[in-house]
Design a protein around this motif. Structure first.
Motif, PDB file in Angstrom:
ATOM      1  N   GLY A   1       0.667  -1.221  -0.116  1.00 38.47           N
ATOM      2  CA  GLY A   1      -0.233  -0.004   0.049  1.00 38.47           C
ATOM      3  C   GLY A   1       0.581   1.287   0.137  1.00 38.47           C
ATOM      4  N   ALA A   2       0.085   2.539  -0.473  1.00 43.10           N
ATOM      5  CA  ALA A   2       0.811   3.628  -0.430  1.00 43.10           C
ATOM      6  C   ALA A   2       2.177   3.622  -1.189  1.00 43.10           C
ATOM      7  CB  ALA A   2       0.870   4.178   1.019  1.00 43.10           C
ATOM      8  N   ALA A   3       2.058   2.877  -2.360  1.00 42.15           N
ATOM      9  CA  ALA A   3       3.201   3.218  -3.310  1.00 42.15           C
ATOM     10  C   ALA A   3       4.522   2.901  -2.497  1.00 42.15           C
ATOM     11  CB  ALA A   3       3.156   4.290  -4.173  1.00 42.15           C
ATOM     12  N   VAL A   4       4.580   1.688  -1.699  1.00 39.32           N
ATOM     13  CA  VAL A   4       5.846   1.252  -1.094  1.00 39.32           C
ATOM     14  C   VAL A   4       6.142   2.004   0.325  1.00 39.32           C
ATOM     15  CG1 VAL A   4       8.474   0.595  -1.317  1.00 39.32           C
ATOM     16  CG2 VAL A   4       6.841   0.634  -3.158  1.00 39.32           C
ATOM     17  N   GLN A   5       5.439   3.367   0.348  1.00 37.33           N
ATOM     18  CA  GLN A   5       5.787   4.163   1.680  1.00 37.33           C
ATOM     19  C   GLN A   5       5.348   3.500   3.133  1.00 37.33           C
ATOM     20  OE1 GLN A   5       4.045   8.224   0.929  1.00 37.33           O
ATOM     21  NE2 GLN A   5       4.142   7.974  -1.067  1.00 37.33           N
ATOM     22  N   ILE A   6       4.276   2.785   2.933  1.00 39.91           N
ATOM     23  CA  ILE A   6       4.128   1.966   4.304  1.00 39.91           C
ATOM     24  C   ILE A   6       5.362   0.932   4.788  1.00 39.91           C
ATOM     25  CG2 ILE A   6       2.621   0.155   5.391  1.00 39.91           C
ATOM     26  CD1 ILE A   6       0.303   1.425   3.908  1.00 39.91           C
ATOM     27  N   ALA A   7       5.694   0.133   3.794  1.00 42.00           N
ATOM     28  CA  ALA A   7       7.008  -0.565   4.025  1.00 42.00           C
ATOM     29  C   ALA A   7       8.169   0.187   4.268  1.00 42.00           C
ATOM     30  CB  ALA A   7       7.043  -1.537   2.957  1.00 42.00           C
ATOM     31  N   SER A   8       8.402   1.135   3.649  1.00 41.41           N
ATOM     32  CA  SER A   8       9.476   1.872   3.417  1.00 41.41           C
ATOM     33  C   SER A   8       9.651   3.006   4.977  1.00 41.41           C
ATOM     34  CB  SER A   8       9.717   2.882   2.673  1.00 41.41           C
ATOM     35  OG  SER A   8       9.811   2.499   1.393  1.00 41.41           O
ATOM     36  N   THR A   9       8.658   3.116   5.474  1.00 39.85           N
ATOM     37  CA  THR A   9       8.410   4.095   6.812  1.00 39.85           C
ATOM     38  C   THR A   9       8.698   3.009   7.745  1.00 39.85           C
ATOM     39  OG1 THR A   9       6.964   5.570   5.766  1.00 39.85           O
ATOM     40  CG2 THR A   9       6.937   5.386   8.251  1.00 39.85           C
ATOM     41  N   LEU A  10       8.000   1.623   7.610  1.00 42.33           N
ATOM     42  CA  LEU A  10       8.559   0.991   8.981  1.00 42.33           C
ATOM     43  C   LEU A  10       9.733   0.600   8.927  1.00 42.33           C
ATOM     44  CD1 LEU A  10       6.402  -1.506  10.261  1.00 42.33           C
ATOM     45  CD2 LEU A  10       8.039  -2.983   8.846  1.00 42.33           C
ATOM     46  N   VAL A  11      10.624   0.215   8.075  1.00 38.57           N
ATOM     47  CA  VAL A  11      12.010  -0.028   7.791  1.00 38.57           C
ATOM     48  C   VAL A  11      12.797   1.200   8.302  1.00 38.57           C
ATOM     49  CG1 VAL A  11      14.049  -0.770   6.483  1.00 38.57           C
ATOM     50  CG2 VAL A  11      11.780  -1.836   6.130  1.00 38.57           C
ATOM     51  N   LYS A  12      12.405   2.389   8.033  1.00 41.47           N
ATOM     52  CA  LYS A  12      13.183   3.791   8.209  1.00 41.47           C
ATOM     53  C   LYS A  12      13.068   3.623  10.060  1.00 41.47           C
ATOM     54  CE  LYS A  12      12.591   8.542   8.403  1.00 41.47           C
ATOM     55  NZ  LYS A  12      11.511   9.496   8.411  1.00 41.47           N
ATOM     56  N   ASN A  13      11.832   3.606  10.321  1.00 36.78           N
ATOM     57  CA  ASN A  13      11.896   3.743  11.966  1.00 36.78           C
ATOM     58  C   ASN A  13      12.232   2.508  12.751  1.00 36.78           C
ATOM     59  OD1 ASN A  13      10.669   6.252  11.504  1.00 36.78           O
ATOM     60  ND2 ASN A  13       8.548   5.239  11.369  1.00 36.78           N
ATOM     61  N   ALA A  14      12.672   1.281  11.959  1.00 37.94           N
ATOM     62  CA  ALA A  14      13.406   0.221  12.781  1.00 37.94           C
ATOM     63  C   ALA A  14      14.633   0.358  13.140  1.00 37.94           C
ATOM     64  CB  ALA A  14      13.500  -0.834  11.831  1.00 37.94           C
ATOM     65  N   PRO A  15      15.161  -0.227  14.240  1.00 39.88           N
ATOM     66  CA  PRO A  15      16.440  -0.028  14.883  1.00 39.88           C
ATOM     67  C   PRO A  15      17.553  -0.166  13.775  1.00 39.88           C
ATOM     68  CG  PRO A  15      15.279  -1.409  16.370  1.00 39.88           C
ATOM     69  CD  PRO A  15      14.360  -1.152  15.220  1.00 39.88           C
ATOM     70  N   SER A  16      18.691   0.668  13.954  1.00 39.70           N
ATOM     71  CA  SER A  16      19.576   0.438  12.691  1.00 39.70           C
ATOM     72  C   SER A  16      20.723  -0.556  13.104  1.00 39.70           C
ATOM     73  CB  SER A  16      20.164   1.874  12.387  1.00 39.70           C
ATOM     74  OG  SER A  16      19.411   2.825  12.014  1.00 39.70           O
ATOM     75  N   ASP A  17      20.196  -1.889  13.129  1.00 33.31           N
ATOM     76  CA  ASP A  17      21.129  -2.831  13.640  1.00 33.31           C
ATOM     77  C   ASP A  17      21.207  -3.908  12.697  1.00 33.31           C
ATOM     78  OD1 ASP A  17      18.825  -3.963  13.782  1.00 33.31           O
ATOM     79  OD2 ASP A  17      18.709  -4.252  15.959  1.00 33.31           O
ATOM     80  N   GLY A  18      20.878  -3.804  11.383  1.00 36.68           N
ATOM     81  CA  GLY A  18      21.297  -4.812  10.411  1.00 36.68           C
ATOM     82  C   GLY A  18      20.247  -5.894  10.592  1.00 36.68           C
ATOM     83  N   GLY A  19      19.176  -5.730  11.220  1.00 38.07           N
ATOM     84  CA  GLY A  19      18.268  -6.725  11.417  1.00 38.07           C
ATOM     85  C   GLY A  19      16.902  -6.571  10.502  1.00 38.07           C
ATOM     86  N   THR A  20      16.905  -5.520  10.112  1.00 35.55           N
ATOM     87  CA  THR A  20      15.553  -5.422   9.073  1.00 35.55           C
ATOM     88  C   THR A  20      15.996  -4.539   7.871  1.00 35.55           C
ATOM     89  OG1 THR A  20      14.270  -4.515  11.082  1.00 35.55           O
ATOM     90  CG2 THR A  20      13.192  -3.951   9.201  1.00 35.55           C
ATOM     91  N   PHE A  21      15.470  -5.554   6.855  1.00 40.08           N
ATOM     92  CA  PHE A  21      15.696  -5.176   5.494  1.00 40.08           C
ATOM     93  C   PHE A  21      14.475  -4.910   4.726  1.00 40.08           C
ATOM     94  CE2 PHE A  21      18.720  -8.581   6.747  1.00 40.08           C
ATOM     95  CZ  PHE A  21      20.039  -7.966   6.071  1.00 40.08           C
TER      96      PHE A  21
END
Length: 195
Positions: A40-60
């Motif tokens: 949904g939302a032209a990839v913006q939902i998925a991208s926002t979820l990953v952007k807000n995830a911890p920067s620990d290499g665990g979320t792609f």
């Protein structure tokens, strides 16, 4: 645990790729690798979820490339900045696009030129479907129509599967989509490729 987030709905090409990658990485990269579909939302939902995830290499994030280079130029105020919020790891696939047509289109139409000539005869035929508003396929369809002198009317869907099924099911004239995934529907849904 690691996570692949994709904007592709279950069963989409992106979903299948994520699941294959998670099998390869499970046990090696992380004990468990899960896939989370956030269409949904032209990839913006998925991208926002990953952007807000911890920067620990665990979320792609597995996303079509245009969401990183095209969307910043076509959407006002994206919730992410592709230059600062993400680190590109690798490219995992290339996909060919095709114009698929339903049974409403005469079988002797086998080229884009013939298709556009057929469309010009009746303005009701100018609609085409694609996976999302603002997607590459949206722009390609509009630009191809302009080149042919036709104002093609875009119908955006939430991902590639709904656009294929709806257009074929309703026998609408055309849909721009990934070639490999549509091949499965080619005979059972009476679709053919033009071009």
């Amino acid at each position: 645990m690691a996570k692949f987030v994709t904007a592709g709905p279950p069963g989409s090409v992106m979903d299948i790729i994520c699941r294959k990658l998670s099998e390869v990485l499970s046990g090696e990269y992380a004990k468990t690798v899960v896939v989370e579909n956030r269409p949904g939302a032209a990839v913006q939902i998925a991208s926002t979820l990953v952007k807000n995830a911890p920067s620990d290499g665990g979320t792609f994030l597995l996303t079509p490339l245009p969401s990183m280079y095209l969307y910043p130029n076509t959407y006002k105020g994206l919730p992410y900045d592709p230059n600062t919020d993400f680190l590109s790891v690798c490219s995992v696939a290339e996909m060919d696009l095709a114009l698929a047509v339903g049974p409403e289109v005469p079988s002797d139409i086998t080229s884009l030129q013939a298709f556009f000539a057929w469309v010009k005869k009746d303005p009701k035929r100018t609609s085409f479907g694609s996976p999302a508003v603002g997607a590459t396929t949206h722009f390609i369809g509009v630009m191809a129509g302009r080149e042919a002198g036709i104002d093609m009317q875009h119908v955006g869907y939430k991902g590639p599967t709904p656009s294929r099924l709806s257009h074929v099911e309703l026998a609408n004239s055309s849909s721009l989509c990934n070639v490999d995934r549509l091949r499965a529907f080619r005979k059972s849904w009476q679709v053919s490729f033009v071009g």
